[in-house]
Design a protein around this motif. Structure first.
Motif, PDB file in Angstrom:
ATOM      1  N   GLY A  37       3.148  -2.897   5.084  1.00 57.69           N
ATOM      2  CA  GLY A  37       2.718  -1.547   4.782  1.00 57.69           C
ATOM      3  C   GLY A  37       1.781  -0.997   5.834  1.00 57.69           C
ATOM      4  N   GLU A  75      -0.693   4.186   1.175  1.00 60.14           N
ATOM      5  CA  GLU A  75       0.674   4.610   0.881  1.00 60.14           C
ATOM      6  C   GLU A  75       1.280   3.835  -0.277  1.00 60.14           C
ATOM      7  OE1 GLU A  75       2.944   4.528   4.457  1.00 60.14           O
ATOM      8  OE2 GLU A  75       1.715   6.053   5.464  1.00 60.14           O
ATOM      9  N   GLN A  76       0.606   2.758  -0.702  1.00 64.32           N
ATOM     10  CA  GLN A  76       1.008   2.004  -1.886  1.00 64.32           C
ATOM     11  C   GLN A  76      -0.242   1.480  -2.564  1.00 64.32           C
ATOM     12  OE1 GLN A  76       3.267  -0.309   1.072  1.00 64.32           O
ATOM     13  NE2 GLN A  76       2.653  -2.122  -0.097  1.00 64.32           N
ATOM     14  N   SER A 129      -1.405  -1.295  -3.637  1.00 61.78           N
ATOM     15  CA  SER A 129      -2.021  -2.540  -3.182  1.00 61.78           C
ATOM     16  C   SER A 129      -2.745  -2.397  -1.845  1.00 61.78           C
ATOM     17  CB  SER A 129      -0.951  -3.635  -3.062  1.00 61.78           C
ATOM     18  OG  SER A 129       0.029  -3.263  -2.111  1.00 61.78           O
TER      19      SER A 129
END
Length: 369
Positions: free
Chosen positions: A47, A68-69, A71
């Motif tokens: 990522g 963007e995520q 986690s």
């Protein structure tokens, strides 16, 4: 050195404390490179990352995701072990992390209006520094345990710098460096000197940290330009060279040692006895050397002086000249290494030794630090 803009394939880039390795963060993950060879030593495609910092030549990285995520939140700092491929520790904050710095005993985390100082080994918080809004996460850091200082903006309207002793966890002083807001701050690795540039970018000033006195004032140029990076050359005492890159695409080398020699000559002249050193230094271009179009104009860059050698010139009865190795990471994905030489007559020469596309190089999976 993080960059929130998605216009560049590289989101962040930094060299480790002795510039033997460098790391980059992209929309896909992060990569570790050997500065001497350009070899890709380690990569992790999990990522986007906006901060990746390496602790000397160890397997420890401090990484922050781009958000963007879930986690990879920009509010979460992960201390990551490249040997095991696992997180050693995670720290969560209420706002986004803008910068991270480390040495062998301290971890510094810069947020917009607070900066936290931790003991690196125990990850215990030692101090909280309340700052003016620092939207760009500007900071300077000297990793030496004997002279470990942190520099932070102390004003949003002018170039005021707060110097903080990281090992002793106390404020050292404030320096009123520029009329306008700061754009770049850099400390020498031994913590002896600090260099600053304002958003105007025309003058770069160097101060002695111990007593906050101005030692040098260099004119970068006449027209405004954004200073992307400032870096001192490695040195036990006085750094010989200060390096700057800017939005003009030029690479600037300021020779501090030569400026000392200039001062001794000026002091014996009538003009030198009237005009302060800081003024004459700013107006005298003799110790300022420029490589135009070294990088693409307008593209963010991060440059360091990896090595400085003083060599004897056999053709001039042993006169000493200077040779420096300069490495540049361009946020468009390219790495360049230049050799800069300055002979005893103050004549510069530049050679492009290596160029590498950081986005296409393949890992050899041999990183065992």
């Amino acid at each position: 050195m993080a960059n929130q803009s998605s216009s560049y394939p590289i989101l962040c880039a930094s060299f480790n404390q002795d510039a033997s390795y460098f790391v980059i963060g992209t929309s896909e993950g992060f990569k570790v490179f050997d500065s001497n060879t350009g070899r890709l030593c380690y990569e992790r495609a999990i990522g986007a990352f906006i901060i990746v910092e390496m602790l000397f030549s160890s397997s420890l990285l401090a990484i922050v995701g781009a958000g963007e995520q879930p986690s990879l939140s920009p509010r979460r700092l992960c201390l990551f072990n490249t040997k095991t491929g696992a997180a050693l520790r995670e720290l969560n904050f209420l706002t986004s992390i803008l910068a991270v710095r480390m040495n062998r005993e301290r971890l510094v985390v810069v947020l917009q209006d607070k900066t936290y100082v931790y003991d690196l080994n125990s990850v215990k918080i030692l101090d909280t520094i309340h700052t003016v809004p620092n939207l760009k996460g500007l900071c300077g850091f000297s990793p030496s345990l004997d002279g470990c200082f942190l520099a932070l903006p102390a004003s949003t309207t002018k170039g005021l710098v707060l110097l903080y002793n990281v090992m002793e966890c106390l404020s050292h002083c404030e320096i009123d460096a520029h009329r306008g807001p700061l754009a770049a701050i850099s400390l020498s690795s031994n913590g002896m000197y600090i260099a600053t540039a304002s958003e105007q970018g025309t003058i770069i000033r160097v101060y002695l940290v111990s007593d906050a006195t101005k030692s040098y004032s260099f004119r970068r140029g006449t027209y405004p330009s954004t200073i992307f990076s400032l870096s001192f050359g490695p040195s036990v005492q006085l750094p010989d060279i200060l390096l700057a890159t800017s939005s003009s695409g030029s690479l600037h080398v300021f020779c501090l040692g030569f400026a000392i020699n200039q001062r001794s000559r000026k002091s014996s002249s009538i003009l030198g006895s009237i005009i302060p050193d800081s003024v004459t230094d700013a107006l005298d271009p003799a110790h300022h050397h420029v490589l135009h179009s070294a990088v693409t104009a307008g593209v963010k860059s991060h440059a360091v002086i990896r090595k400085v050698d003083k060599l004897a010139d056999a053709s001039t009865s042993g006169a000493v000249y200077c040779k420096a190795t300069i490495s540049i990471i361009n946020y468009n994905g390219h790495f360049q290494e230049y050799s800069f030489s300055l002979n005893h007559q103050n004549e510069p020469s530049w050679t492009l030794d290596h160029e590498l596309n950081l986005l296409t190089v393949v890992s050899d999976d041999t990183f065992n630090s």
